[in-house]
Write a protein that holds these residues in place. Sequence first.
Motif, PDB file in Angstrom:
ATOM      1  N   GLY A  96       0.833  -1.187   0.000  1.00 25.29           N
ATOM      2  CA  GLY A  96       0.000   0.000   0.000  1.00 25.29           C
ATOM      3  C   GLY A  96       0.872   1.244   0.000  1.00 25.29           C
ATOM      4  N   VAL A  97       0.246   2.398  -0.191  1.00 21.20           N
ATOM      5  CA  VAL A  97       0.989   3.666  -0.250  1.00 21.20           C
ATOM      6  C   VAL A  97       1.789   3.889   1.025  1.00 21.20           C
ATOM      7  CG1 VAL A  97       0.710   6.179  -0.274  1.00 21.20           C
ATOM      8  CG2 VAL A  97      -0.545   4.766  -1.918  1.00 21.20           C
ATOM      9  N   GLU A  98       1.153   3.703   2.171  1.00 19.10           N
ATOM     10  CA  GLU A  98       1.853   3.941   3.434  1.00 19.10           C
ATOM     11  C   GLU A  98       3.004   2.959   3.636  1.00 19.10           C
ATOM     12  OE1 GLU A  98       0.940   4.393   8.242  1.00 19.10           O
ATOM     13  OE2 GLU A  98      -0.710   4.191   6.807  1.00 19.10           O
ATOM     14  N   ALA A  99       2.763   1.692   3.307  1.00 22.69           N
ATOM     15  CA  ALA A  99       3.815   0.687   3.486  1.00 22.69           C
ATOM     16  C   ALA A  99       5.006   0.953   2.579  1.00 22.69           C
ATOM     17  CB  ALA A  99       3.260  -0.709   3.218  1.00 22.69           C
ATOM     18  N   PHE A 100       4.753   1.399   1.339  1.00 26.04           N
ATOM     19  CA  PHE A 100       5.880   1.625   0.436  1.00 26.04           C
ATOM     20  C   PHE A 100       6.656   2.888   0.806  1.00 26.04           C
ATOM     21  CE2 PHE A 100       8.058   2.656  -3.587  1.00 26.04           C
ATOM     22  CZ  PHE A 100       8.799   1.488  -3.684  1.00 26.04           C
ATOM     23  N   THR A 101       5.965   3.939   1.234  1.00 27.48           N
ATOM     24  CA  THR A 101       6.705   5.124   1.686  1.00 27.48           C
ATOM     25  C   THR A 101       7.532   4.778   2.924  1.00 27.48           C
ATOM     26  OG1 THR A 101       4.738   5.900   2.894  1.00 27.48           O
ATOM     27  CG2 THR A 101       5.105   6.816   0.703  1.00 27.48           C
ATOM     28  N   ASP A 102       6.990   3.952   3.811  1.00 30.90           N
ATOM     29  CA  ASP A 102       7.760   3.503   4.982  1.00 30.90           C
ATOM     30  C   ASP A 102       8.969   2.670   4.543  1.00 30.90           C
ATOM     31  OD1 ASP A 102       6.017   4.757   6.710  1.00 30.90           O
ATOM     32  OD2 ASP A 102       4.934   2.924   7.265  1.00 30.90           O
ATOM     33  N   ARG A 103       8.794   1.852   3.513  1.00 32.74           N
ATOM     34  CA  ARG A 103       9.891   1.019   3.010  1.00 32.74           C
ATOM     35  C   ARG A 103      11.025   1.905   2.473  1.00 32.74           C
ATOM     36  NH1 ARG A 103      10.025  -4.328   1.001  1.00 32.74           N
ATOM     37  NH2 ARG A 103       7.740  -4.493   0.905  1.00 32.74           N
ATOM     38  N   LEU A 104      10.663   2.943   1.725  1.00 29.49           N
ATOM     39  CA  LEU A 104      11.674   3.855   1.191  1.00 29.49           C
ATOM     40  C   LEU A 104      12.468   4.522   2.308  1.00 29.49           C
ATOM     41  CD1 LEU A 104       9.700   5.550  -1.723  1.00 29.49           C
ATOM     42  CD2 LEU A 104      11.702   4.089  -1.966  1.00 29.49           C
ATOM     43  N   THR A 105      11.761   4.943   3.350  1.00 32.72           N
ATOM     44  CA  THR A 105      12.433   5.574   4.487  1.00 32.72           C
ATOM     45  C   THR A 105      13.330   4.575   5.199  1.00 32.72           C
ATOM     46  OG1 THR A 105      10.590   7.123   4.775  1.00 32.72           O
ATOM     47  CG2 THR A 105      12.062   6.802   6.663  1.00 32.72           C
ATOM     48  N   ALA A 106      12.853   3.337   5.367  1.00 30.49           N
ATOM     49  CA  ALA A 106      13.600   2.325   6.113  1.00 30.49           C
ATOM     50  C   ALA A 106      14.913   1.956   5.429  1.00 30.49           C
ATOM     51  CB  ALA A 106      12.741   1.078   6.302  1.00 30.49           C
ATOM     52  N   VAL A 107      14.953   2.023   4.089  1.00 27.53           N
ATOM     53  CA  VAL A 107      16.197   1.669   3.387  1.00 27.53           C
ATOM     54  C   VAL A 107      17.108   2.874   3.196  1.00 27.53           C
ATOM     55  CG1 VAL A 107      15.129  -0.291   2.218  1.00 27.53           C
ATOM     56  CG2 VAL A 107      15.219   1.942   1.062  1.00 27.53           C
TER      57      VAL A 107
END
Length: 254
Positions: A196-207
């Motif tokens: 989802g949008v929130e999960a992918f933005t979180d993924r970008l931040t996490a990496v």
Amino acid sequence: MDAATVAKAFDAHARSYDKLVNANPGYHEHLRLSAKRMGLRDGGAGLRLLDLGCGTGASTAALLDAVPQAEITAVDASAEMLAQARRKSWPPTVRFVHGDAQELDPVKFTGPYDGILAAYLLRNLSDRNAALRRFRELLRPGSPLAVHEYSVRDSARSRMVWTAVSWGVIIPMGRMRTGSADLYRYLWRSVLDFDGVEAFTDRLTAVGFEDVRVQTVPGWQQHIVHTFLGRSPGVPAGPDPDAPTPPDGLDLTK
């Protein structure tokens, strides 16, 4: 079929691919929008860019439209899709390279790059975090990554619209033009399964990406197709004040 066989499936469908995407209202416009949202300066003069998952060259053309003076390396895992891309007319600043975006060969791809566009790619990779980390490593400090991708998991309405269009238009048209619907059934399912949008933005931040933002696109694909933007850590290059970074659609930044 699954993510491991996507490149072979695209090989089989390469000759019909442009006709199918050209029937999608907004397909090329939305790619141009994502390229412009990267905010690249000076028409791309002196910039080195990566176009990952370039397919038959639609995303490459979008980058050229936004920054016609940039040097662009366009990459795809499907040799037949690249063959279709190479048959088109390109300036000498564009080159096409056969390669796996998940394991970018350090001999073929030497950074730093001044920007990366990855269109309709991330959901097809088995280790998305590893790929994103590699993208970040290849970027010059402060340079942008734009991920142009479907994301419907957060919205019941978006899932409903995507399923209706997939089974009412995309899958039947794919079967009619190619004799097989396997790739297009995979497309439908892979979009539903993606972050989802929130999960992918979180993924970008996490990496490790900074200044992570997301915007959707106008038209029937609003809240279905998105531009996810991030920057590699560091001080960004001075932006061109006239660079178009249009906010068309809705800004979904958290």
